[in-house]
Scaffold this motif. Structure first.
Motif, PDB file in Angstrom:
ATOM      1  N   PRO A   1       0.812  -1.216   0.000  1.00  0.00           N
ATOM      2  CA  PRO A   1       0.000   0.000   0.000  1.00  0.00           C
ATOM      3  C   PRO A   1       0.849   1.271   0.000  1.00  0.00           C
ATOM      4  N   ALA A   2       2.024   1.226   0.675  1.00  0.00           N
ATOM      5  CA  ALA A   2       2.898   2.396   0.691  1.00  0.00           C
ATOM      6  C   ALA A   2       3.420   2.714  -0.710  1.00  0.00           C
ATOM      7  N   THR A   3       3.659   1.661  -1.487  1.00  0.00           N
ATOM      8  CA  THR A   3       4.111   1.863  -2.881  1.00  0.00           C
ATOM      9  C   THR A   3       2.987   2.456  -3.717  1.00  0.00           C
ATOM     10  N   VAL A   4       1.773   1.992  -3.466  1.00  0.00           N
ATOM     11  CA  VAL A   4       0.613   2.549  -4.170  1.00  0.00           C
ATOM     12  C   VAL A   4       0.494   4.035  -3.863  1.00  0.00           C
ATOM     13  N   LYS A   5       0.689   4.375  -2.586  1.00  0.00           N
ATOM     14  CA  LYS A   5       0.591   5.778  -2.183  1.00  0.00           C
ATOM     15  C   LYS A   5       1.636   6.626  -2.908  1.00  0.00           C
ATOM     16  N   SER A   6       2.846   6.078  -3.063  1.00  0.00           N
ATOM     17  CA  SER A   6       3.911   6.798  -3.770  1.00  0.00           C
ATOM     18  C   SER A   6       3.544   7.013  -5.239  1.00  0.00           C
ATOM     19  N   HIS A   7       2.963   5.978  -5.849  1.00  0.00           N
ATOM     20  CA  HIS A   7       2.521   6.097  -7.236  1.00  0.00           C
ATOM     21  C   HIS A   7       1.445   7.182  -7.358  1.00  0.00           C
ATOM     22  N   CYS A   8       0.508   7.187  -6.407  1.00  0.00           N
ATOM     23  CA  CYS A   8      -0.579   8.174  -6.437  1.00  0.00           C
ATOM     24  C   CYS A   8      -0.032   9.595  -6.319  1.00  0.00           C
ATOM     25  N   THR A   9       0.962   9.770  -5.450  1.00  0.00           N
ATOM     26  CA  THR A   9       1.558  11.094  -5.273  1.00  0.00           C
ATOM     27  C   THR A   9       2.151  11.593  -6.583  1.00  0.00           C
ATOM     28  N   ARG A  10       2.874  10.706  -7.291  1.00  0.00           N
ATOM     29  CA  ARG A  10       3.467  11.098  -8.572  1.00  0.00           C
ATOM     30  C   ARG A  10       2.392  11.366  -9.621  1.00  0.00           C
ATOM     31  N   ILE A  11       1.327  10.578  -9.602  1.00  0.00           N
ATOM     32  CA  ILE A  11       0.220  10.784 -10.550  1.00  0.00           C
ATOM     33  C   ILE A  11      -0.410  12.149 -10.334  1.00  0.00           C
ATOM     34  N   TYR A  12      -0.651  12.487  -9.075  1.00  0.00           N
ATOM     35  CA  TYR A  12      -1.246  13.794  -8.766  1.00  0.00           C
ATOM     36  C   TYR A  12      -0.352  14.930  -9.242  1.00  0.00           C
ATOM     37  N   GLN A  13       0.958  14.773  -9.014  1.00  0.00           N
ATOM     38  CA  GLN A  13       1.899  15.824  -9.413  1.00  0.00           C
ATOM     39  C   GLN A  13       1.920  15.996 -10.925  1.00  0.00           C
ATOM     40  N   ARG A  14       1.969  14.911 -11.656  1.00  0.00           N
ATOM     41  CA  ARG A  14       2.085  14.975 -13.115  1.00  0.00           C
ATOM     42  C   ARG A  14       0.794  15.424 -13.791  1.00  0.00           C
TER      43      ARG A  14
ATOM     44  N   ASP B   1      -1.255  17.477 -12.157  1.00  0.00           N
ATOM     45  CA  ASP B   1      -1.608  18.726 -11.467  1.00  0.00           C
ATOM     46  C   ASP B   1      -2.978  18.601 -10.800  1.00  0.00           C
ATOM     47  N   ALA B   2      -3.145  17.501 -10.069  1.00  0.00           N
ATOM     48  CA  ALA B   2      -4.416  17.213  -9.392  1.00  0.00           C
ATOM     49  C   ALA B   2      -4.205  17.191  -7.882  1.00  0.00           C
ATOM     50  N   ARG B   3      -5.258  17.506  -7.133  1.00  0.00           N
ATOM     51  CA  ARG B   3      -5.161  17.553  -5.675  1.00  0.00           C
ATOM     52  C   ARG B   3      -5.500  16.215  -5.029  1.00  0.00           C
ATOM     53  N   ASP B   4      -6.334  15.423  -5.684  1.00  0.00           N
ATOM     54  CA  ASP B   4      -6.758  14.154  -5.100  1.00  0.00           C
ATOM     55  C   ASP B   4      -7.096  13.166  -6.198  1.00  0.00           C
ATOM     56  N   ARG B   5      -7.552  11.978  -5.800  1.00  0.00           N
ATOM     57  CA  ARG B   5      -7.810  10.926  -6.785  1.00  0.00           C
ATOM     58  C   ARG B   5      -8.952  11.295  -7.739  1.00  0.00           C
ATOM     59  N   VAL B   6      -9.967  11.977  -7.240  1.00  0.00           N
ATOM     60  CA  VAL B   6     -11.068  12.381  -8.123  1.00  0.00           C
ATOM     61  C   VAL B   6     -10.572  13.355  -9.181  1.00  0.00           C
ATOM     62  N   GLY B   7      -9.785  14.340  -8.740  1.00  0.00           N
ATOM     63  CA  GLY B   7      -9.233  15.304  -9.679  1.00  0.00           C
ATOM     64  C   GLY B   7      -8.311  14.642 -10.691  1.00  0.00           C
ATOM     65  N   ALA B   8      -7.540  13.645 -10.238  1.00  0.00           N
ATOM     66  CA  ALA B   8      -6.626  12.935 -11.131  1.00  0.00           C
ATOM     67  C   ALA B   8      -7.396  12.159 -12.196  1.00  0.00           C
ATOM     68  N   VAL B   9      -8.462  11.500 -11.786  1.00  0.00           N
ATOM     69  CA  VAL B   9      -9.259  10.715 -12.737  1.00  0.00           C
ATOM     70  C   VAL B   9      -9.932  11.633 -13.750  1.00  0.00           C
ATOM     71  N   VAL B  10     -10.482  12.746 -13.291  1.00  0.00           N
ATOM     72  CA  VAL B  10     -11.133  13.692 -14.194  1.00  0.00           C
ATOM     73  C   VAL B  10     -10.136  14.247 -15.210  1.00  0.00           C
ATOM     74  N   GLU B  11      -8.947  14.631 -14.719  1.00  0.00           N
ATOM     75  CA  GLU B  11      -7.916  15.183 -15.611  1.00  0.00           C
ATOM     76  C   GLU B  11      -7.414  14.113 -16.576  1.00  0.00           C
ATOM     77  N   ALA B  12      -7.285  12.898 -16.111  1.00  0.00           N
ATOM     78  CA  ALA B  12      -6.838  11.806 -16.988  1.00  0.00           C
ATOM     79  C   ALA B  12      -7.849  11.540 -18.087  1.00  0.00           C
ATOM     80  N   MET B  13      -9.118  11.618 -17.750  1.00  0.00           N
ATOM     81  CA  MET B  13     -10.163  11.427 -18.764  1.00  0.00           C
ATOM     82  C   MET B  13     -10.124  12.565 -19.783  1.00  0.00           C
ATOM     83  N   ARG B  14      -9.887  13.791 -19.296  1.00  0.00           N
ATOM     84  CA  ARG B  14      -9.807  14.929 -20.202  1.00  0.00           C
ATOM     85  C   ARG B  14      -8.655  14.789 -21.181  1.00  0.00           C
TER      86      ARG B  14
END
Length: 213
Positions: free
Chosen positions: A180-193, A195-208
């Motif tokens: 789970p800690a590795t998943v969290k690290s992946h999520c942090t990088r996803i948010y940064q790349r 430019d999202a604040r959380d998982r919902v924002g990341a999914v919306v931006e990824a869909m866009r």
């Protein structure tokens, strides 16, 4: 959103070449459904004239400072739709124009009747691109889409897809056989790349961006 064009479409022309500008004005004036309300030889008065006359369409030479016009239309929420005419269709410029809000991009080599039809289409809320510009825009979209695909590493894309399915970090870890800690690290990088604040924002931006197609 499309809208029905007015009975007579009012047009502003801005072009530094007198012969071309006057010829275009005569072509437009010969069409009963179109009317030129302003003819300018540079871009210094375009924004002020748009605010004063509120024409349906602004036909602007691509060699002028059209980004300034596009920005003013967007910021001031003007109803005028921007259409560019280019002496030469430059790679990337057509895409940038459309991305900036322009609704038309034509080569100056097209027939006057084509310009009039494009004005009608743009006034009605559509998009008008000459064949060369359309090819350039399509190519740029494909290139940029491929670039976006490379934005995230393969494992990050896997995590992103599972985020989109609503899985928790623990569930994602079990699915991918990682901690789970590795998943969290992946999520942090996803948010940064993204430019999202959380998982919902990341999914919306990824869909866009088309990353979840």
């Amino acid at each position: 959103m499309t809208r029905p064009p007015p009975t007579q479409i009012r047009i502003l022309i801005a072009d530094p070449q007198p012969l071309f500008r006057d010829g275009l004005a005569r072509t437009i004036a010969a069409d009963a459904g179109l009317r030129v309300v302003a003819s300018l030889d540079d871009d210094s008065q375009v924004v002020a004239t748009l605010r004063r006359l509120a024409p349906e369409v602004a036909v602007v030479d691509a060699g002028l400072r059209w980004p300034r016009v596009a920005e003013a239309i967007a910021q001031r929420r003007l109803d005028t739709r921007l259409m560019l005419l280019a002496a030469e269709v430059r790679p990337g410029e057509a895409f940038e124009a459309v991305a900036a809000g322009a609704r038309g991009y034509l080569s100056k080599q097209v027939d006057g009747a084509v310009v009039c039809e494009a004005v009608r289409r743009v006034a009605a809320g559509g998009v008008a691109l000459c064949a060369q510009a359309q090819a350039v825009v399509s190519g740029e979209i494909r290139l940029r889409h491929c670039h976006e695909r490379g934005l995230l590493a393969p494992r990050e894309l896997e995590v992103l897809r599972l985020l989109a399915e609503g899985l928790s970090n623990g569930e994602i870890g079990s699915e991918l056989h990682i901690a789970p800690a590795t998943v969290k690290s992946h999520c942090t990088r996803i948010y940064q790349r993204l430019d999202a604040r959380d998982r919902v924002g990341a999914v919306v931006e990824a869909m866009r961006r088309g990353l979840l197609d």
